[in-house]
Design a protein around this motif. Structure first.
Motif, PDB file in Angstrom:
ATOM      1  N   LEU A 101     -67.451   8.201 -43.697  1.00  0.00           N
ATOM      2  CA  LEU A 101     -66.004   8.219 -43.475  1.00  0.00           C
ATOM      3  C   LEU A 101     -65.264   8.612 -44.759  1.00  0.00           C
ATOM      4  O   LEU A 101     -64.493   7.829 -45.303  1.00  0.00           O
ATOM      5  CB  LEU A 101     -65.546   6.836 -43.007  1.00  0.00           C
ATOM      6  CG  LEU A 101     -64.125   6.703 -42.443  1.00  0.00           C
ATOM      7  CD1 LEU A 101     -63.956   7.501 -41.174  1.00  0.00           C
ATOM      8  CD2 LEU A 101     -63.801   5.230 -42.194  1.00  0.00           C
ATOM      9  N   PRO A 102     -65.472   9.837 -45.263  1.00  0.00           N
ATOM     10  CA  PRO A 102     -64.719  10.245 -46.447  1.00  0.00           C
ATOM     11  C   PRO A 102     -63.225  10.363 -46.150  1.00  0.00           C
ATOM     12  O   PRO A 102     -62.826  10.669 -45.024  1.00  0.00           O
ATOM     13  CB  PRO A 102     -65.308  11.616 -46.804  1.00  0.00           C
ATOM     14  CG  PRO A 102     -66.581  11.720 -46.025  1.00  0.00           C
ATOM     15  CD  PRO A 102     -66.393  10.882 -44.806  1.00  0.00           C
ATOM     16  N   TYR A 214     -55.640  15.785 -35.018  1.00  0.00           N
ATOM     17  CA  TYR A 214     -57.087  15.685 -35.160  1.00  0.00           C
ATOM     18  C   TYR A 214     -57.797  16.928 -34.637  1.00  0.00           C
ATOM     19  O   TYR A 214     -57.294  17.656 -33.791  1.00  0.00           O
ATOM     20  CB  TYR A 214     -57.642  14.436 -34.457  1.00  0.00           C
ATOM     21  CG  TYR A 214     -57.472  14.366 -32.965  1.00  0.00           C
ATOM     22  CD1 TYR A 214     -58.378  14.991 -32.111  1.00  0.00           C
ATOM     23  CD2 TYR A 214     -56.425  13.645 -32.396  1.00  0.00           C
ATOM     24  CE1 TYR A 214     -58.246  14.912 -30.733  1.00  0.00           C
ATOM     25  CE2 TYR A 214     -56.276  13.557 -31.027  1.00  0.00           C
ATOM     26  CZ  TYR A 214     -57.186  14.189 -30.190  1.00  0.00           C
ATOM     27  OH  TYR A 214     -57.049  14.109 -28.825  1.00  0.00           O
ATOM     28  N   GLY A 215     -58.980  17.141 -35.192  1.00  0.00           N
ATOM     29  CA  GLY A 215     -59.867  18.189 -34.740  1.00  0.00           C
ATOM     30  C   GLY A 215     -61.257  17.618 -34.534  1.00  0.00           C
ATOM     31  O   GLY A 215     -61.700  16.751 -35.305  1.00  0.00           O
ATOM     32  N   VAL A 225     -61.911  15.160 -37.669  1.00  0.00           N
ATOM     33  CA  VAL A 225     -60.953  15.184 -38.773  1.00  0.00           C
ATOM     34  C   VAL A 225     -59.636  14.659 -38.226  1.00  0.00           C
ATOM     35  O   VAL A 225     -59.086  15.210 -37.265  1.00  0.00           O
ATOM     36  CB  VAL A 225     -60.775  16.607 -39.332  1.00  0.00           C
ATOM     37  CG1 VAL A 225     -59.788  16.606 -40.489  1.00  0.00           C
ATOM     38  CG2 VAL A 225     -62.124  17.174 -39.778  1.00  0.00           C
ATOM     39  N   THR A 226     -59.100  13.607 -38.834  1.00  0.00           N
ATOM     40  CA  THR A 226     -57.943  12.955 -38.242  1.00  0.00           C
ATOM     41  C   THR A 226     -57.182  12.172 -39.302  1.00  0.00           C
ATOM     42  O   THR A 226     -57.589  12.103 -40.450  1.00  0.00           O
ATOM     43  CB  THR A 226     -58.393  12.005 -37.101  1.00  0.00           C
ATOM     44  OG1 THR A 226     -57.249  11.446 -36.454  1.00  0.00           O
ATOM     45  CG2 THR A 226     -59.281  10.886 -37.624  1.00  0.00           C
ATOM     46  N   GLU A 247     -50.190  12.435 -48.135  1.00  0.00           N
ATOM     47  CA  GLU A 247     -50.865  12.431 -46.835  1.00  0.00           C
ATOM     48  C   GLU A 247     -52.274  11.845 -46.992  1.00  0.00           C
ATOM     49  O   GLU A 247     -52.805  11.743 -48.101  1.00  0.00           O
ATOM     50  CB  GLU A 247     -51.002  13.858 -46.289  1.00  0.00           C
ATOM     51  CG  GLU A 247     -49.723  14.651 -46.192  1.00  0.00           C
ATOM     52  CD  GLU A 247     -49.023  14.491 -44.853  1.00  0.00           C
ATOM     53  OE1 GLU A 247     -49.301  13.487 -44.143  1.00  0.00           O
ATOM     54  OE2 GLU A 247     -48.202  15.363 -44.517  1.00  0.00           O
ATOM     55  N   SER A 248     -52.890  11.528 -45.864  1.00  0.00           N
ATOM     56  CA  SER A 248     -54.293  11.103 -45.850  1.00  0.00           C
ATOM     57  C   SER A 248     -55.000  11.780 -44.689  1.00  0.00           C
ATOM     58  O   SER A 248     -54.447  11.944 -43.616  1.00  0.00           O
ATOM     59  CB  SER A 248     -54.397   9.578 -45.721  1.00  0.00           C
ATOM     60  OG  SER A 248     -53.750   9.105 -44.547  1.00  0.00           O
ATOM     61  N   VAL A 249     -56.254  12.192 -44.949  1.00  0.00           N
ATOM     62  CA  VAL A 249     -57.067  12.856 -43.931  1.00  0.00           C
ATOM     63  C   VAL A 249     -58.462  12.236 -43.963  1.00  0.00           C
ATOM     64  O   VAL A 249     -59.124  12.217 -44.998  1.00  0.00           O
ATOM     65  CB  VAL A 249     -57.176  14.380 -44.178  1.00  0.00           C
ATOM     66  CG1 VAL A 249     -58.027  15.023 -43.093  1.00  0.00           C
ATOM     67  CG2 VAL A 249     -55.776  15.004 -44.206  1.00  0.00           C
ATOM     68  N   LEU A 250     -58.890  11.708 -42.813  1.00  0.00           N
ATOM     69  CA  LEU A 250     -60.213  11.108 -42.657  1.00  0.00           C
ATOM     70  C   LEU A 250     -61.181  12.085 -42.015  1.00  0.00           C
ATOM     71  O   LEU A 250     -60.805  12.847 -41.114  1.00  0.00           O
ATOM     72  CB  LEU A 250     -60.124   9.861 -41.780  1.00  0.00           C
ATOM     73  CG  LEU A 250     -59.412   8.632 -42.347  1.00  0.00           C
ATOM     74  CD1 LEU A 250     -59.070   7.673 -41.219  1.00  0.00           C
ATOM     75  CD2 LEU A 250     -60.275   7.944 -43.390  1.00  0.00           C
ATOM     76  N   PHE A 251     -62.430  12.064 -42.473  1.00  0.00           N
ATOM     77  CA  PHE A 251     -63.501  12.857 -41.887  1.00  0.00           C
ATOM     78  C   PHE A 251     -64.535  11.885 -41.334  1.00  0.00           C
ATOM     79  O   PHE A 251     -65.228  11.203 -42.099  1.00  0.00           O
ATOM     80  CB  PHE A 251     -64.122  13.775 -42.948  1.00  0.00           C
ATOM     81  CG  PHE A 251     -63.206  14.842 -43.445  1.00  0.00           C
ATOM     82  CD1 PHE A 251     -63.313  16.153 -43.000  1.00  0.00           C
ATOM     83  CD2 PHE A 251     -62.201  14.548 -44.367  1.00  0.00           C
ATOM     84  CE1 PHE A 251     -62.454  17.147 -43.467  1.00  0.00           C
ATOM     85  CE2 PHE A 251     -61.339  15.532 -44.844  1.00  0.00           C
ATOM     86  CZ  PHE A 251     -61.466  16.827 -44.385  1.00  0.00           C
ATOM     87  N   ILE A 252     -64.638  11.804 -40.012  1.00  0.00           N
ATOM     88  CA  ILE A 252     -65.497  10.823 -39.357  1.00  0.00           C
ATOM     89  C   ILE A 252     -66.762  11.529 -38.879  1.00  0.00           C
ATOM     90  O   ILE A 252     -66.705  12.379 -37.994  1.00  0.00           O
ATOM     91  CB  ILE A 252     -64.782  10.160 -38.173  1.00  0.00           C
ATOM     92  CG1 ILE A 252     -63.454   9.536 -38.627  1.00  0.00           C
ATOM     93  CG2 ILE A 252     -65.672   9.098 -37.532  1.00  0.00           C
ATOM     94  CD1 ILE A 252     -62.591   9.041 -37.493  1.00  0.00           C
TER      95      ILE A 252
END
Length: 255
Positions: A101-102, A214-215, A225-226, A247-252
């Motif tokens: 979860l970066p 999200y993508g 990506v969300t 902003e913040s962007v999570l990569f799950i």
């Protein structure tokens, strides 16, 4: 209450109850951090919520995301970002390819979310699905094609690509079809290339929207990506133009 964080000294930054973040971009984070002691064991507990969802009554009628996070590494990363915004500093983004979860922040230095999104588009050979409130044809920080051209290229090599966007943000019209905003033609380029594009009008009120960001990349082992970050120049940058918003962007990673 202090309307401008730049007016605070080191002491009052820690004592003010409500701090307004002033600057050229938006303070667009939606994170809330919680800490308490477990009533049974007495152990300290930390949790984080984040996502596209604004804290307000209107948001419950939007298409939104809200993530409940228990991972201490991510909670600590958001705490560092919180302190950096409050203190008018930056964090330095680092990327750990092994982490499930970066998270990457804007407008900070180091690794950039748009670069990893472009890489995901270029590497995908199965499926790309996006539900993005305001997606623009932004390019990686080192330049090159924007994400619209990359999505068309993915479609042309056989990847199943679909996009849901907010009609007000793409066509610049309100729920009655009256022009109110900037008309961005990215969705027309995707549709003309044969990509399935759906534009949503949320009729709850003039302020409601398809507000998700999200993508989904992949079918067998998807990466999502969300989070709060808008897929725009202000949110993620565009080539040599750096982002402006916090902003913040999570990569799950489903693996």
């Amino acid at each position: 209450f202090v309307s401008d964080h730049r007016d605070l000294d080191a002491s009052t930054r820690l004592t003010a109850d409500l701090i307004g973040i002033a600057g050229s971009g938006l303070m667009h984070l939606k994170s809330r951090s919680y800490r308490w002691n477990d009533p049974t064991s007495g152990a300290a507990v930390s949790r984080l919520t984040t996502g596209s969802m604004n804290p307000g009554d209107l948001a419950v009628a939007n298409e939104e995301t809200l993530h409940y996070i228990e991972d201490s590494t991510i909670i600590d990363a958001f705490a560092s970002k919180y302190q950096a915004v409050r203190d008018d500093n930056e964090v330095t983004n680092a990327w750990d390819a092994t982490a499930p979860l970066p998270v990457l922040f804007s407008p900070d230095g180091g690794e950039q979310a748009i670069d990893h999104i472009a890489d995901l588009i270029d590497a995908e050979n199965e499926m790309i699905l996006m539900a993005v409130y305001s997606m623009r044809n932004i390019a990686p920080s080192q330049g090159g094609d924007g994400i619209v051209e990359r999505l068309v290229a993915a479609h042309n090599r056989g990847v199943k690509v679909g996009l849901i966007g907010d009609r007000k943000q793409s066509d610049g019209v309100d729920s009655q079809g009256q022009g109110q905003y900037y008309n961005d033609g990215f969705e027309d380029e995707l549709r003309d290339a044969g990509i399935a594009v759906f534009e949503v009008i949320n009729p709850s009120s003039q302020y409601n929207a398809m507000h998700a960001k999200y993508g989904i990349f992949g079918l067998a082992n998807p990466i999502v990506v969300t989070d709060a970050g808008n897929w725009t120049r202000a949110g993620m940058g565009n080539g040599a133009s750096a982002p402006k918003n916090d902003e913040s962007v999570l990569f799950i990673d489903s693996n």
